[in-house]
Design a protein around this motif. Structure first.
Motif, mmCIF file in Angstrom:
data_model
loop_
_atom_site.group_PDB
_atom_site.id
_atom_site.type_symbol
_atom_site.label_atom_id
_atom_site.label_comp_id
_atom_site.label_asym_id
_atom_site.label_seq_id
_atom_site.Cartn_x
_atom_site.Cartn_y
_atom_site.Cartn_z
ATOM 1 N N PRO A 90 0.794 -1.232 0.000
ATOM 2 C CA PRO A 90 0.000 0.000 0.000
ATOM 3 C C PRO A 90 0.828 1.284 0.000
ATOM 4 C CG PRO A 90 -0.920 -1.571 1.537
ATOM 5 C CD PRO A 90 0.384 -2.140 1.065
ATOM 6 N N VAL A 91 1.927 1.303 0.752
ATOM 7 C CA VAL A 91 2.739 2.516 0.824
ATOM 8 C C VAL A 91 3.323 2.864 -0.554
ATOM 9 C CG1 VAL A 91 4.928 1.430 1.492
ATOM 10 C CG2 VAL A 91 4.418 3.761 2.245
ATOM 11 N N LYS A 92 3.594 1.858 -1.359
ATOM 12 C CA LYS A 92 4.103 2.111 -2.709
ATOM 13 C C LYS A 92 3.012 2.707 -3.604
ATOM 14 C CE LYS A 92 6.831 0.060 -6.357
ATOM 15 N NZ LYS A 92 7.690 -1.022 -6.745
ATOM 16 N N THR A 93 1.790 2.216 -3.462
ATOM 17 C CA THR A 93 0.654 2.740 -4.235
ATOM 18 C C THR A 93 0.410 4.203 -3.902
ATOM 19 O OG1 THR A 93 -0.348 0.544 -4.261
ATOM 20 C CG2 THR A 93 -1.791 2.403 -4.750
ATOM 21 N N VAL A 94 0.418 4.533 -2.606
ATOM 22 C CA VAL A 94 0.221 5.916 -2.176
ATOM 23 C C VAL A 94 1.382 6.789 -2.653
ATOM 24 C CG1 VAL A 94 0.061 7.435 -0.162
ATOM 25 C CG2 VAL A 94 -1.203 5.277 -0.203
ATOM 26 N N GLY A 95 2.591 6.279 -2.521
ATOM 27 C CA GLY A 95 3.773 7.030 -2.968
ATOM 28 C C GLY A 95 3.753 7.308 -4.463
ATOM 29 N N ALA A 96 3.320 6.331 -5.251
ATOM 30 C CA ALA A 96 3.248 6.509 -6.706
ATOM 31 C C ALA A 96 2.229 7.581 -7.075
ATOM 32 C CB ALA A 96 2.908 5.188 -7.392
ATOM 33 N N ALA A 97 1.078 7.582 -6.400
ATOM 34 C CA ALA A 97 0.054 8.602 -6.666
ATOM 35 C C ALA A 97 0.565 9.983 -6.269
ATOM 36 C CB ALA A 97 -1.231 8.270 -5.918
ATOM 37 N N ALA A 98 1.244 10.057 -5.139
ATOM 38 C CA ALA A 98 1.798 11.338 -4.680
ATOM 39 C C ALA A 98 2.890 11.837 -5.623
ATOM 40 C CB ALA A 98 2.334 11.198 -3.259
ATOM 41 N N ALA A 99 3.683 10.916 -6.178
ATOM 42 C CA ALA A 99 4.742 11.296 -7.127
ATOM 43 C C ALA A 99 4.139 11.893 -8.399
ATOM 44 C CB ALA A 99 5.610 10.082 -7.455
ATOM 45 N N LYS A 100 3.059 11.311 -8.882
ATOM 46 C CA LYS A 100 2.378 11.852 -10.065
ATOM 47 C C LYS A 100 1.820 13.239 -9.780
ATOM 48 C CE LYS A 100 1.084 7.419 -12.048
ATOM 49 N NZ LYS A 100 -0.017 6.479 -12.295
ATOM 50 N N TYR A 101 1.233 13.398 -8.614
ATOM 51 C CA TYR A 101 0.692 14.694 -8.219
ATOM 52 C C TYR A 101 1.817 15.730 -8.156
ATOM 53 C CZ TYR A 101 -1.244 18.397 -5.370
ATOM 54 O OH TYR A 101 -1.631 19.630 -4.910
ATOM 55 N N LEU A 102 2.916 15.361 -7.521
ATOM 56 C CA LEU A 102 4.056 16.269 -7.386
ATOM 57 C C LEU A 102 4.601 16.682 -8.748
ATOM 58 C CD1 LEU A 102 6.057 17.739 -5.546
ATOM 59 C CD2 LEU A 102 7.432 15.659 -5.507
ATOM 60 N N ALA A 103 4.704 15.745 -9.673
ATOM 61 C CA ALA A 103 5.207 16.054 -11.015
ATOM 62 C C ALA A 103 4.313 17.081 -11.713
ATOM 63 C CB ALA A 103 5.314 14.780 -11.852
ATOM 64 N N ARG A 104 3.012 17.015 -11.459
ATOM 65 C CA ARG A 104 2.086 17.997 -12.054
ATOM 66 C C ARG A 104 2.244 19.375 -11.439
ATOM 67 N NH1 ARG A 104 -1.999 14.125 -10.994
ATOM 68 N NH2 ARG A 104 -2.968 15.593 -9.551
ATOM 69 N N LYS A 105 2.684 19.451 -10.196
ATOM 70 C CA LYS A 105 2.740 20.718 -9.476
ATOM 71 C C LYS A 105 4.093 21.421 -9.523
ATOM 72 C CE LYS A 105 -1.415 20.902 -8.265
ATOM 73 N NZ LYS A 105 -2.230 21.987 -8.792
ATOM 74 N N LEU A 106 5.140 20.740 -9.940
ATOM 75 C CA LEU A 106 6.477 21.316 -9.849
ATOM 76 C C LEU A 106 6.701 22.559 -10.698
ATOM 77 C CD1 LEU A 106 8.954 18.325 -9.523
ATOM 78 C CD2 LEU A 106 8.252 19.974 -7.804
ATOM 79 N N SER A 107 5.923 22.749 -11.734
ATOM 80 C CA SER A 107 6.149 23.915 -12.583
ATOM 81 C C SER A 107 5.863 25.222 -11.855
ATOM 82 C CB SER A 107 5.291 23.827 -13.848
ATOM 83 O OG SER A 107 3.925 23.841 -13.498
ATOM 84 N N SER A 108 5.087 25.183 -10.779
ATOM 85 C CA SER A 108 4.691 26.408 -10.098
ATOM 86 C C SER A 108 5.349 26.602 -8.729
ATOM 87 C CB SER A 108 3.171 26.445 -9.940
ATOM 88 O OG SER A 108 2.747 25.378 -9.127
ATOM 89 N N VAL A 109 6.370 25.810 -8.411
ATOM 90 C CA VAL A 109 7.035 25.960 -7.112
ATOM 91 C C VAL A 109 8.538 26.128 -7.276
ATOM 92 C CG1 VAL A 109 5.282 24.613 -5.874
ATOM 93 C CG2 VAL A 109 7.307 23.472 -6.754
#
Length: 181
Positions: A90-109
């Motif tokens: 489960p921790v890998k599944t959550v981490g993978a989803a969070a990594a995708k989210y982070l990749a979408r947000k990095l352009s603005s930080v």
């Protein structure tokens, strides 16, 4: 409210657009009007109830309502929920989803503060992006915890994230703030 003749025309335009899949331009030509007027009439048809759009995304996005509740309750801009029901790790599944989210947000930080932990490590392990984010600096929120569990310490996770970002050792500026050697 629209009169009977206008309702009839709105119904015909919406039927052509939604059921027959005509373009707005084709409808405009048929009714001898501009495409922008067709667009306004389609909006009016929705407003007065001729057309009702229902999005059935429960199968593809089953946690949308939960995410909306979380956003409202905690007054946050975004929430991402994922299922770990059939996940071996489960921790890998959550981490993978969070990594995708982070990749979408990095352009603005400019800065990403990383903390210690198994989930944060999984974010770094699963992070990938085809777009370089040279303007981003990864910073650990806390120092090391000694030699025990070194792989989940904030500075190690931060370094892993920065290396994934640049595909090599991070620039000196990032190394200075992150405790890299």
């Amino acid at each position: 409210m629209a009169d009977e003749e206008e309702v009839r025309m709105l119904a015909e335009i919406t039927r052509l657009y939604y059921e027959e899949e005509w373009t707005q331009q084709r409808i405009a030509k048929k009714f001898n009007m501009s495409r922008s007027l067709v667009s306004k009439l389609l909006s009016k048809a929705r407003k007065i109830g001729i057309v009702e759009i229902i999005i059935h995304d429960e199968e593809f996005h089953p946690y949308r309502k939960l995410e909306e509740e979380l956003k409202k309750r905690f007054q946050i801009k975004e929430a991402v929920c994922v299922s770990v029901e059939n996940s071996e790790i489960p921790v890998k599944t959550v981490g993978a989803a969070a990594a995708k989210y982070l990749a979408r947000k990095l352009s603005s930080v400019k800065y990403v503060a990383m903390t210690a932990g198994n989930t944060t490590r999984q974010i770094a392990e699963n992070f990938s992006s085809g777009v370089p984010f040279d303007h981003v600096t990864f910073v650990p929120m806390s120092g090391g915890l000694g030699e025990e569990r070194w792989e989940i310490q904030a500075n190690v996770v931060c370094e892993r994230m920065a290396k994934k970002q640049w595909g090599k050792q991070p620039p000196a500026a990032c190394a200075d703030c992150s405790g890299f050697s």
